[in-house]
Design a protein around this motif. Structure first.
Motif, PDB file in Angstrom:
ATOM      1  N   VAL A 289       0.861  -1.186   0.000  1.00 28.67           N
ATOM      2  CA  VAL A 289       0.000   0.000   0.000  1.00 28.67           C
ATOM      3  C   VAL A 289       0.894   1.231   0.000  1.00 28.67           C
ATOM      4  CG1 VAL A 289      -1.802   1.249   1.229  1.00 28.67           C
ATOM      5  CG2 VAL A 289      -1.741  -1.260   1.307  1.00 28.67           C
ATOM      6  N   ALA A 290       0.587   2.202  -0.850  1.00 30.77           N
ATOM      7  CA  ALA A 290       1.401   3.426  -0.921  1.00 30.77           C
ATOM      8  C   ALA A 290       0.500   4.648  -0.992  1.00 30.77           C
ATOM      9  CB  ALA A 290       2.331   3.397  -2.129  1.00 30.77           C
ATOM     10  N   SER A 291       0.994   5.714  -0.413  1.00 30.08           N
ATOM     11  CA  SER A 291       0.297   6.999  -0.515  1.00 30.08           C
ATOM     12  C   SER A 291       0.243   7.430  -1.979  1.00 30.08           C
ATOM     13  CB  SER A 291       1.034   8.056   0.308  1.00 30.08           C
ATOM     14  OG  SER A 291       0.519   9.340   0.045  1.00 30.08           O
ATOM     15  N   GLU A 322      -9.237   4.189   7.277  1.00 27.37           N
ATOM     16  CA  GLU A 322      -9.984   2.946   7.107  1.00 27.37           C
ATOM     17  C   GLU A 322      -9.706   2.331   5.743  1.00 27.37           C
ATOM     18  OE1 GLU A 322     -12.081  -0.364   7.859  1.00 27.37           O
ATOM     19  OE2 GLU A 322     -11.395   1.176   9.283  1.00 27.37           O
ATOM     20  N   ILE A 323      -9.535   3.180   4.735  1.00 25.51           N
ATOM     21  CA  ILE A 323      -9.185   2.667   3.406  1.00 25.51           C
ATOM     22  C   ILE A 323      -7.791   2.052   3.432  1.00 25.51           C
ATOM     23  CG2 ILE A 323      -8.710   3.346   1.024  1.00 25.51           C
ATOM     24  CD1 ILE A 323     -10.874   5.468   1.294  1.00 25.51           C
ATOM     25  N   VAL A 324      -6.872   2.723   4.126  1.00 24.55           N
ATOM     26  CA  VAL A 324      -5.520   2.175   4.278  1.00 24.55           C
ATOM     27  C   VAL A 324      -5.589   0.830   4.991  1.00 24.55           C
ATOM     28  CG1 VAL A 324      -3.223   2.537   5.260  1.00 24.55           C
ATOM     29  CG2 VAL A 324      -4.518   4.486   4.373  1.00 24.55           C
ATOM     30  N   ARG A 325      -6.373   0.772   6.043  1.00 21.21           N
ATOM     31  CA  ARG A 325      -6.485  -0.457   6.836  1.00 21.21           C
ATOM     32  C   ARG A 325      -7.007  -1.614   5.999  1.00 21.21           C
ATOM     33  NH1 ARG A 325     -10.699  -2.735   9.618  1.00 21.21           N
ATOM     34  NH2 ARG A 325     -10.130  -4.065  11.390  1.00 21.21           N
ATOM     35  N   GLN A 326      -8.040  -1.378   5.234  1.00 17.23           N
ATOM     36  CA  GLN A 326      -8.613  -2.451   4.424  1.00 17.23           C
ATOM     37  C   GLN A 326      -7.602  -2.951   3.383  1.00 17.23           C
ATOM     38  OE1 GLN A 326     -11.421  -4.090   4.956  1.00 17.23           O
ATOM     39  NE2 GLN A 326     -11.808  -2.782   6.739  1.00 17.23           N
ATOM     40  N   ALA A 327      -6.865  -2.031   2.791  1.00 15.02           N
ATOM     41  CA  ALA A 327      -5.860  -2.436   1.811  1.00 15.02           C
ATOM     42  C   ALA A 327      -4.719  -3.197   2.472  1.00 15.02           C
ATOM     43  CB  ALA A 327      -5.327  -1.213   1.074  1.00 15.02           C
ATOM     44  N   ALA A 328      -4.313  -2.759   3.672  1.00 16.11           N
ATOM     45  CA  ALA A 328      -3.193  -3.399   4.355  1.00 16.11           C
ATOM     46  C   ALA A 328      -3.546  -4.781   4.876  1.00 16.11           C
ATOM     47  CB  ALA A 328      -2.724  -2.519   5.512  1.00 16.11           C
TER      48      ALA A 328
END
Length: 609
Positions: A289-291, A322-328
């Motif tokens: 996951v990347a910014s 939350e979007i980061v969390r789901q992707a991670a």
């Protein structure tokens, strides 16, 4: 200079260097409980190394002893009671549970030190030993600690935390001249001191105080056994400059010290540092996951080039946790990547928030700290696990040396799940050696050299390392001036009627001003963007009219630089990607240098007129 009061209780989570150094200097005989006769096991490595350093090591292995066998020329013994003498130290190469019984036997034996190896810790047993007057070390390797404290780990850039203005012979417990106090080093706490001294010492042969440029491809072996030990990673030293070089090693240790990290692998460029940082983590089909707010070249590398390795990047807005969390949480996700201070928009990442998400997902957080430098921000202190740099920028600082760096914080447990087999499983290229088992918190950096640089080959040139070492010596002074000039220019632009907006987190009212105060209290850097009224054509016209500011694709130079990202660094991206990355048509990026601030403003005023 003593680190701690010698009468103070030992803190087993953070041993002082003096405590470890005194043990290694005072011990002469060692019983290694759990010594293996398999040449590829960590205990065999450690025993052979300690023998080479002059210790008498007795192997304790009931199976080998029952057969009347030897290990490395020493008779094997069934237990401590069978030893021909009372040894100074018992080195425990057994699991944490069994370490309790071994410690009790060591107390009965009358030893002075109980040392439990990497991954071995038993606090109850340690308390019993200390009550009996015995010194205890847990979850450390004497081989690695000897190498770190006495000048050998520098070959691959570990943070020894030792600073000395005296000549030191690598691998010797005393400095040249035989004065044991001289070799102890100085415990530096100031950033400015580390920027000048960390990683370097006078040349042991010539006494040269400046770091020499070791312009060599290869290094002579003492004998065949020495060569074999180096190639098998059983001992520390130089083989070939694609893997390690003494000049580069000084830079690696200096960067590790400045970031508060455990070790560093330097590379030929910032892009190769990103590749190497992920190489130990990723396999075909894996994701990270990347910014979406990254340097345009990074977006292209992550989104297109890495696909050829079957590595896949999920670009997200890292402010949407939350979007980061789901992707991670994707089972194939291996890391989260962001910039502490984003290029070009000056967006500041909430590192602590991302670190919590990464911890939940069981993956490391990688932070690109190029724009901030460790002088302004130290991501490892906020929960990051790995830091990368383009040393080409502020660390070098003079626009004359390419390079990159990967800094390991040394805290991530690579065996806590099955996500990272390169570090937690046997490595076929090294006869089944397991990096994390063998090297513990050094595993990631050793892998970066022993596999990453060996096979991918993005090696930093010694001359570039030398120039960057020299540049870092003035990093604190330069960053103070960079930030002061940037603040003045940003304030002037904010009041200019031909400027639509200024994205500089150092300005009150900026969206990221609060995060700047938390993560960059000394200043929000010197690279930022502003929007010029008139869009794309006005942006092109402005950069071409500058006479003091240089129009080029770099940042972090002593000279002030100007760029129109939409027509240069980000032109490979779609309009939507450019806008998301903070590089829209009206955006101009500035990298404010060290000139007189009034002159910088005068040139910009002319360009905007």
């Amino acid at each position: 200079m003593a680190e701690n009061d010698p009468t103070a209780p030992v803190v087993h989570d953070a041993y002082s260097d003096d405590y470890i150094r005194d043990i290694l200097r005072g011990v002469k005989t060692i019983a290694m409980v759990g010594a293996s006769d398999n040449w590829n096991r960590p205990s065999y490595f450690a025993m052979k190394y300690l023998q080479q350093k002059g210790y008498r090591v007795y192997p304790v292995n009931p199976k080998v002893a029952a057969a009347g066998g030897e290990i490395l020329g020493e008779k094997a013994y069934a237990d401590l009671d069978s030893l021909p003498e009372t040894v100074d130290m018992v080195d425990v190469f057994r699991n944490s549970e069994v370490a309790g019984a071994v410690t009790d036997a060591a107390i009965g034996h009358g030893t002075r030190v109980v040392w439990m190896q990497l991954g071995v810790r038993n606090d109850e047993a340690a308390a019993r030993a200390e009550a009996a007057g015995i010194k205890v070390v847990m979850n450390r390797c004497p081989k690695i600690e000897f190498s770190r404290l006495f000048g050998e780990l520098g070959w691959h850039g570990f943070n020894s935390r030792v600073i000395s203005s005296k000549r030191r012979i690598p691998g010797k417990s005393d400095a040249v001249g035989g004065d044991s106090d001289v070799g102890d080093g100085f415990v530096a706490k100031g950033f400015e001191t580390l920027a000048v001294h960390a990683g370097s010492a006078p040349d042991p042969t010539t006494g040269a105080r400046a770091t020499p440029i070791y312009q060599t491809t290869a290094y002579v072996f003492d004998d065949v056994d020495h060569a074999a030990s180096l190639f098998n990673l059983q001992t520390f030293g130089n083989i070939y400059s694609r893997l390690s070089n003494p000049t580069v090693a000084v830079l690696e240790e200096r960067i590790a010290a400045l970031e508060g990290g455990h070790g560093t692998t330097c590379t030929a460029s910032g892009h190769s540092a990103q590749m190497l940082a992920l190489f130990a983590l990723m396999g075909p089909g894996d994701r990270f996951v990347a910014s979406k707010r990254l340097y345009g070249g990074s977006i292209t590398q992550f989104g297109r080039t890495f696909q050829k390795f079957d590595w896949h990047c999920d670009f997200v807005d890292v402010e949407e946790l939350e979007i980061v969390r789901q992707a991670a949480l994707h089972p194939k996700c291996k890391a989260i990547f962001a910039e502490s201070l984003a290029n070009p928009g000056g967006v500041i990442t909430d590192i602590q928030a991302l670190a919590r998400v990464a911890d939940e997902a069981g993956v490391p957080l990688i932070i690109d700290n190029t724009m901030a430098t460790p002088y302004l921000c130290r991501p490892l202190e906020h929960g990051a696990d790995i830091v990368v740099h383009s040393t080409t920028k502020f660390l070098s600082g003079h626009g004359n040396a390419m390079g990159g760096a990967v800094v390991d914080g040394g805290k991530f447990a690579w065996d806590k799940n099955d996500k990272f087999p390169s570090l937690s499983k046997p490595e076929p290229a090294y006869h089944g050696l397991t990096f994390f088992e063998t090297f513990g918190d050094l595993a990631y950096t050793i892998y970066g050299h022993a596999v990453g640089l060996r096979d991918l080959g993005p090696t930093m040139a010694p001359m570039n390392a030398y120039l960057t070492i020299t540049g870092i010596e003035t990093l604190p002074l330069r960053m103070e001036r960079h930030v002061a000039n940037a603040a003045r220019v940003a304030e002037w632009l904010a009041a200019n009627p031909k400027v639509a907006w200024v994205s500089y987190a150092g300005l009150p009212g900026n969206k990221y001003h609060g995060l700047a105060q938390r993560y960059l209290p000394k200043g929000a850097g010197s690279v930022f963007t502003f929007g010029i009224k008139g869009g794309y054509e006005a942006g092109v016209r402005a950069v071409e009219r500058c006479r003091l500011l240089s129009h080029l694709a770099n940042i972090g130079d002593t000279r002030s630089l100007i760029l129109h990202p939409a027509s240069t660094t980000h032109r490979q991206l779609t309009e939507e990607q450019r806008t998301a990355a903070g590089a829209g048509d009206d955006v101009i990026r500035l990298s404010i240098g060290l000139e007189n601030a009034d002159d910088i403003i005068a040139d910009l005023e002319r360009a905007l007129a």
